[in-house]
Enzyme design. Sequence first.
Site, mmCIF file in Angstrom:
data_model
loop_
_atom_site.group_PDB
_atom_site.id
_atom_site.type_symbol
_atom_site.label_atom_id
_atom_site.label_comp_id
_atom_site.label_asym_id
_atom_site.label_seq_id
_atom_site.Cartn_x
_atom_site.Cartn_y
_atom_site.Cartn_z
ATOM 1 N N SER A 162 0.837 -1.198 0.000
ATOM 2 C CA SER A 162 0.000 0.000 0.000
ATOM 3 C C SER A 162 0.873 1.250 0.000
ATOM 4 O O SER A 162 2.087 1.179 0.207
ATOM 5 C CB SER A 162 -0.880 0.007 1.245
ATOM 6 N N LYS A 163 0.204 2.366 -0.194
ATOM 7 C CA LYS A 163 0.914 3.649 -0.209
ATOM 8 C C LYS A 163 1.662 3.851 1.109
ATOM 9 O O LYS A 163 2.765 4.374 1.137
ATOM 10 C CB LYS A 163 -0.109 4.765 -0.432
ATOM 11 N N ARG A 164 1.021 3.399 2.201
ATOM 12 C CA ARG A 164 1.642 3.561 3.518
ATOM 13 C C ARG A 164 2.993 2.849 3.601
ATOM 14 O O ARG A 164 3.923 3.339 4.229
ATOM 15 C CB ARG A 164 0.696 3.045 4.598
ATOM 16 N N GLY B 139 5.075 2.439 1.199
ATOM 17 C CA GLY B 139 6.022 3.280 0.486
ATOM 18 C C GLY B 139 6.456 4.450 1.355
ATOM 19 O O GLY B 139 7.643 4.756 1.469
ATOM 20 N N ASP B 140 5.482 5.092 1.997
ATOM 21 C CA ASP B 140 5.802 6.237 2.851
ATOM 22 C C ASP B 140 6.740 5.814 3.980
ATOM 23 O O ASP B 140 7.712 6.497 4.296
ATOM 24 C CB ASP B 140 4.517 6.840 3.456
#
Length: 507
Positions: free
Chosen positions: A261-263, A265-266
């Site tokens: 998920s994007k999280r 990546g962050d």
Amino acid sequence: MSKIRVRYAPSPTGPQHVGGIRTALYNYLFAKKLGGDVILRIEDTDQSRFVEGAEEYIIESVNWCGFDFDEGVHKGGAYGPYKQSERKGIYIKYSQQLINEGKAYYAFDTPEELKAKRIEAEVEKSTFKYDYLTRGGMRNSIALSADETQKLLDDKVPYTVRFKMEPEQNIVVDDMIRGKVSFDSSELDDKIIFKSDGMPTYHLANIVDDHLMKISHVIRGEEWLPSSPLHIALYQSFGWDVPKFAHLPLLLKPTGKGKLSKRDGDAGGFPVFPIEWKDAETGDVSKGYREEGYYPDSFLNIIALLGWNPGTEEEIFNLKELVEVFDIKKVGKSGAKFDPDKARWFNQKYLSQMPIEEIAEEIKLDLEKREIITSVDLFAVAAQMKERVAFVKDIYSSAKYFFETPKEFDAKIVKKKWKDQSSEIVKGLIHVFESVKEFKADLIEDGFKKYLNEKELSFGTAMISLRLSITGIGGGPSLFNIAEIIGKQETLKRMRENPKRINDLKD
Ligand code: GLU
């Protein structure tokens, strides 16, 4: 065999992450290998989730990767329109056909009534399912008489259309990746195929379009596998051929646990999107591979190998080669772990294989952006650094010494490696280097070695002392090459000035 036609059918609900682009790519590779066509269809039936710019984002991402669709929203084609919101009339007709044939029915249940049923079931510790067992007790055209139904329709009471899933059928999805996957239709509910807002749901629009657009193979993410028995039942209800399926494995977090998920990546400092995306509402920026400095060819190579491999050790493929070697049967069933280090590794490989003049040009642009003026030979810098970094922008950060006199010195290395005699050694070498007429790496090295022999000095200490004085850090390419690139004058200047600075740091 009829023509191979596949489609990538995203819903424009936000930026497509790497998984979406991989689906688009696998569709493309599959089609091109077999001389077929690939279509871009925008599935925007859920207007409440529509996000402005998402459609353009998909096209831009795919084009950045270096491929395109044969037909689609952005270029038209014989089977358009390619946006579902522009095809409303078509779905109404097919929904009506199923109702007329008794394969679907009007459902007038209000959201409140449905909620009450759910709560009632919860109390009994079960889950409410709108299916062959319960439909008779609901407010729909199966339970009501024809007159009652007609009255509700005449009174314009809002309704949905539900597909009448027949129980006790074994529905088999013949998947090119997973083999035969069986579903018991008694387990499936009567899905809404047409909503009260006058739009079809994904299921109806999707299969109607796949049929009308003559899609031969449906290649999509694993999350759609549970929907496929419904899709097959729908095709069969219309008497249409069922396309072949391939459900691609999920992309997993780097740890292998759960969906990427994007999280992730962050948290891990890596992008999960092909290109940057700015959320219009929150202003939130999601990092993109393009903006991080990845080459499109390398990004393409990275995503191609997420879940597929050619069965050999080979890993570097361009698009043309991918088309040749891609085989959907070699796509794995289990989730593919996303490895950000491997992604960097790919970019490093691509960078190291690029022509020196192109790398030099990129360094020039990067330095311009940083407002750094230099007269060093950037071809030479490119040659020295191309094996050492994954991105051109890292050349400046990891080897500033090519472009400016070091102002800082790696304190840890100084503490450990800068000895009492270091200043003296560098001083002695100044005289040696002054007398090197042609300031070339091998001649500088000859002088250096001769001096060390004469004075019986330790190679290690002399080397690190000189390196710290010239570059400020402990590692990097050959120091003699660095000296040649920055030139005699600059090398000597650093050797004269920096030992004092380093001594000060040590005190
Ligand atoms: N619109 C669906 C999505 O957003 C497409 C699924 C399919 O390919 O059937 O992924």
